[in-house]
Design a protein around this motif. Structure first.
Motif, PDB file in Angstrom:
ATOM      1  N   SER A  58      22.247  19.130  -9.341  1.00  0.00           N
ATOM      2  CA  SER A  58      23.567  18.705  -9.843  1.00  0.00           C
ATOM      3  C   SER A  58      23.739  17.306  -9.236  1.00  0.00           C
ATOM      4  CB  SER A  58      24.836  19.376  -9.229  1.00  0.00           C
ATOM      5  OG  SER A  58      24.864  19.316  -7.816  1.00  0.00           O
ATOM      6  N   GLY A  59      24.516  16.738 -10.013  1.00  0.00           N
ATOM      7  CA  GLY A  59      24.898  15.389  -9.554  1.00  0.00           C
ATOM      8  C   GLY A  59      23.830  14.239 -10.564  1.00  0.00           C
ATOM      9  N   PRO A  60      24.177  12.849 -10.304  1.00  0.00           N
ATOM     10  CA  PRO A  60      23.277  11.906 -11.264  1.00  0.00           C
ATOM     11  C   PRO A  60      21.917  11.835 -10.620  1.00  0.00           C
ATOM     12  CG  PRO A  60      24.595  10.721  -9.657  1.00  0.00           C
ATOM     13  CD  PRO A  60      24.825  12.306  -9.832  1.00  0.00           C
ATOM     14  N   GLN A  61      20.970  11.550 -11.678  1.00  0.00           N
ATOM     15  CA  GLN A  61      19.808  11.391 -11.382  1.00  0.00           C
ATOM     16  C   GLN A  61      19.502   9.779 -10.740  1.00  0.00           C
ATOM     17  OE1 GLN A  61      16.855  11.699 -14.677  1.00  0.00           O
ATOM     18  NE2 GLN A  61      18.094  13.371 -15.589  1.00  0.00           N
TER      19      GLN A  61
ATOM     20  N   SER B 233      21.972   7.504 -12.865  1.00  0.00           N
ATOM     21  CA  SER B 233      22.112   7.608 -14.201  1.00  0.00           C
ATOM     22  C   SER B 233      23.437   7.316 -14.595  1.00  0.00           C
ATOM     23  CB  SER B 233      21.693   9.075 -14.530  1.00  0.00           C
ATOM     24  OG  SER B 233      22.308  10.141 -13.730  1.00  0.00           O
ATOM     25  N   GLN B 234      24.469   7.233 -13.508  1.00  0.00           N
ATOM     26  CA  GLN B 234      25.646   6.630 -14.074  1.00  0.00           C
ATOM     27  C   GLN B 234      26.075   5.090 -13.838  1.00  0.00           C
ATOM     28  OE1 GLN B 234      28.197   8.987 -14.723  1.00  0.00           O
ATOM     29  NE2 GLN B 234      26.618  10.471 -14.394  1.00  0.00           N
ATOM     30  N   GLY B 235      24.875   4.281 -13.864  1.00  0.00           N
ATOM     31  CA  GLY B 235      24.957   2.843 -13.826  1.00  0.00           C
ATOM     32  C   GLY B 235      25.142   2.269 -12.618  1.00  0.00           C
ATOM     33  N   VAL B 236      25.049   3.192 -11.401  1.00  0.00           N
ATOM     34  CA  VAL B 236      25.520   2.540 -10.035  1.00  0.00           C
ATOM     35  C   VAL B 236      24.186   1.893  -9.528  1.00  0.00           C
ATOM     36  CG1 VAL B 236      26.542   2.788  -7.976  1.00  0.00           C
ATOM     37  CG2 VAL B 236      27.699   3.744  -9.697  1.00  0.00           C
ATOM     38  N   ALA B 237      24.107   0.828  -9.027  1.00  0.00           N
ATOM     39  CA  ALA B 237      22.973   0.220  -8.601  1.00  0.00           C
ATOM     40  C   ALA B 237      23.423  -0.073  -7.049  1.00  0.00           C
ATOM     41  CB  ALA B 237      22.300  -0.979  -9.100  1.00  0.00           C
ATOM     42  N   GLN B 238      22.096   0.138  -6.192  1.00  0.00           N
ATOM     43  CA  GLN B 238      22.257  -0.004  -4.829  1.00  0.00           C
ATOM     44  C   GLN B 238      21.320  -0.797  -4.307  1.00  0.00           C
ATOM     45  OE1 GLN B 238      20.329   1.414  -2.200  1.00  0.00           O
ATOM     46  NE2 GLN B 238      21.571   0.444  -0.517  1.00  0.00           N
ATOM     47  N   PHE B 239      21.639  -1.914  -3.495  1.00  0.00           N
ATOM     48  CA  PHE B 239      20.603  -2.856  -2.677  1.00  0.00           C
ATOM     49  C   PHE B 239      21.221  -3.047  -1.507  1.00  0.00           C
ATOM     50  CE2 PHE B 239      20.119  -3.465  -7.526  1.00  0.00           C
ATOM     51  CZ  PHE B 239      18.871  -3.449  -7.646  1.00  0.00           C
ATOM     52  N   ALA B 240      20.232  -3.510  -0.432  1.00  0.00           N
ATOM     53  CA  ALA B 240      20.907  -3.569   0.916  1.00  0.00           C
ATOM     54  C   ALA B 240      20.106  -4.397   1.671  1.00  0.00           C
ATOM     55  CB  ALA B 240      20.806  -2.313   1.539  1.00  0.00           C
TER      56      ALA B 240
ATOM     57  N   ARG C 149       0.757  -1.179   0.082  1.00  0.00           N
ATOM     58  CA  ARG C 149      -0.021  -0.005   0.143  1.00  0.00           C
ATOM     59  C   ARG C 149       0.946   1.223  -0.015  1.00  0.00           C
ATOM     60  NH1 ARG C 149      -3.355   0.134   5.325  1.00  0.00           N
ATOM     61  NH2 ARG C 149      -1.325  -1.258   6.039  1.00  0.00           N
ATOM     62  N   ILE C 150       1.994   1.037   0.482  1.00  0.00           N
ATOM     63  CA  ILE C 150       2.895   2.451   0.671  1.00  0.00           C
ATOM     64  C   ILE C 150       4.133   2.350  -0.353  1.00  0.00           C
ATOM     65  CG2 ILE C 150       2.274   2.739   2.930  1.00  0.00           C
ATOM     66  CD1 ILE C 150       4.994   1.429   3.744  1.00  0.00           C
ATOM     67  N   GLY C 151       4.067   1.361  -1.283  1.00  0.00           N
ATOM     68  CA  GLY C 151       5.176   1.314  -2.166  1.00  0.00           C
ATOM     69  C   GLY C 151       4.975   2.299  -3.491  1.00  0.00           C
ATOM     70  N   VAL C 152       6.111   3.097  -3.778  1.00  0.00           N
ATOM     71  CA  VAL C 152       6.272   4.106  -4.985  1.00  0.00           C
ATOM     72  C   VAL C 152       7.557   3.814  -5.700  1.00  0.00           C
ATOM     73  CG1 VAL C 152       4.698   5.691  -3.489  1.00  0.00           C
ATOM     74  CG2 VAL C 152       7.144   5.766  -3.532  1.00  0.00           C
ATOM     75  N   VAL C 153       7.511   4.286  -6.959  1.00  0.00           N
ATOM     76  CA  VAL C 153       8.543   4.492  -7.660  1.00  0.00           C
ATOM     77  C   VAL C 153       8.988   6.009  -7.701  1.00  0.00           C
ATOM     78  CG1 VAL C 153       9.569   4.307 -10.049  1.00  0.00           C
ATOM     79  CG2 VAL C 153       8.169   2.369  -9.147  1.00  0.00           C
ATOM     80  N   LEU C 154      10.404   6.294  -7.175  1.00  0.00           N
ATOM     81  CA  LEU C 154      10.562   7.469  -6.987  1.00  0.00           C
ATOM     82  C   LEU C 154      11.650   8.061  -7.952  1.00  0.00           C
ATOM     83  CD1 LEU C 154      10.661  10.221  -5.279  1.00  0.00           C
ATOM     84  CD2 LEU C 154      12.227   9.112  -3.638  1.00  0.00           C
ATOM     85  N   HIS C 155      11.780   9.061  -8.795  1.00  0.00           N
ATOM     86  CA  HIS C 155      12.526   9.431  -9.668  1.00  0.00           C
ATOM     87  C   HIS C 155      13.239  10.915  -8.985  1.00  0.00           C
ATOM     88  CE1 HIS C 155      13.674  10.483 -14.204  1.00  0.00           C
ATOM     89  NE2 HIS C 155      14.740  10.633 -13.321  1.00  0.00           N
TER      90      HIS C 155
END
Length: 227
Positions: free
Chosen positions: A138-141, A158-165, A127-133
């Protein structure tokens, strides 16, 4: 399940936070209700304030985004900060847990690296999930899937760096022992290509994947030794 809302914000850290708060107010309020369920509100917010000076010292721009989030959503700064540190406040026991995966270029059809994470959470989180852009001044999207009000979660820039945790479970002793073993393996063996010798302790973050692997393996052993 209907698609998750897509929210796009841009500008300074404060303005991105404020616009995010305005667009995501229903999800934010729902998330706060979930975090406060069964807890003393005053005590929880007092515990949250302890984290504020550390964020202010190390990531002041992030704090500005949290302040904007609070103003945009019409909540207090402490409530906005609570959403960011839910893992520290809401340290639950065993149960469904998230899983990160990564597939190297040698085994993918396209020759690219694939990385992702599933979120093994209860249905109420849908119910609280969103896609945030995020489009900063300044800096990558940054594009991420997250919960209403949470400013950093699964995603990429936007530099191709993915983050998961993933959170590390188990006892404090288990985590400390896993860290010590992973630290030694990382910098004093040939199992992982790296310079020999112990680096500055500030480089410990590179060990998190190995700690995540060792914690569940060492936890049963430590329970036997402890009890």
């Amino acid at each position: 399940m209907s698609p998750f809302p897509y929210i796009q914000v841009s500008g300074t850290a404060y303005h991105m936070g404020a616009e995010y708060g305005r667009q995501c107010q229903p999800q934010i309020n729902c998330f706060l209700e979930m975090l406060m369920a069964g807890r003393d509100r005053g005590q929880t917010l007092r515990r949250t304030r302890v984290f504020a000076p550390h964020f202010d010292h190390h990531v002041p721009q992030f704090v500005e985004q949290v302040r904007g989030l609070a103003d945009g959503a019409g909540i207090s700064f402490e409530e906005a900060l609570l959403i960011q540190i839910r893992g520290e406040i809401d340290q639950g026991g065993s149960g469904p847990a998230c899983t990160v995966f990564a597939v190297g270029p040698g085994v993918t059809a396209s020759g690219q690296v694939l990385i992702g994470q599933n979120a093994d959470l209860t249905d109420q989180f849908e119910r609280i999930g969103v896609v945030l852009h995020l489009i900063p001044k300044s800096g990558p999207q940054i594009l991420m899937w997250t919960f209403g009000g949470l400013l950093g979660y699964h995603g990429m820039n936007s530099q191709g760096v993915a983050q998961f945790a993933n959170a590390l479970g188990g006892t404090t002793m288990c985590g400390m022992l896993a860290f010590a073993v992973a630290y030694s393996v990382r910098f004093n063996t040939d199992l992982i290509a790296s310079p020999k010798g112990l680096p500055p302790f500030s480089q410990y973050l590179v060990l998190l994947p190995f700690i995540g692997l060792l914690v569940p393996l060492l936890h049963p052993l430590l329970l036997q030794l402890t009890y």
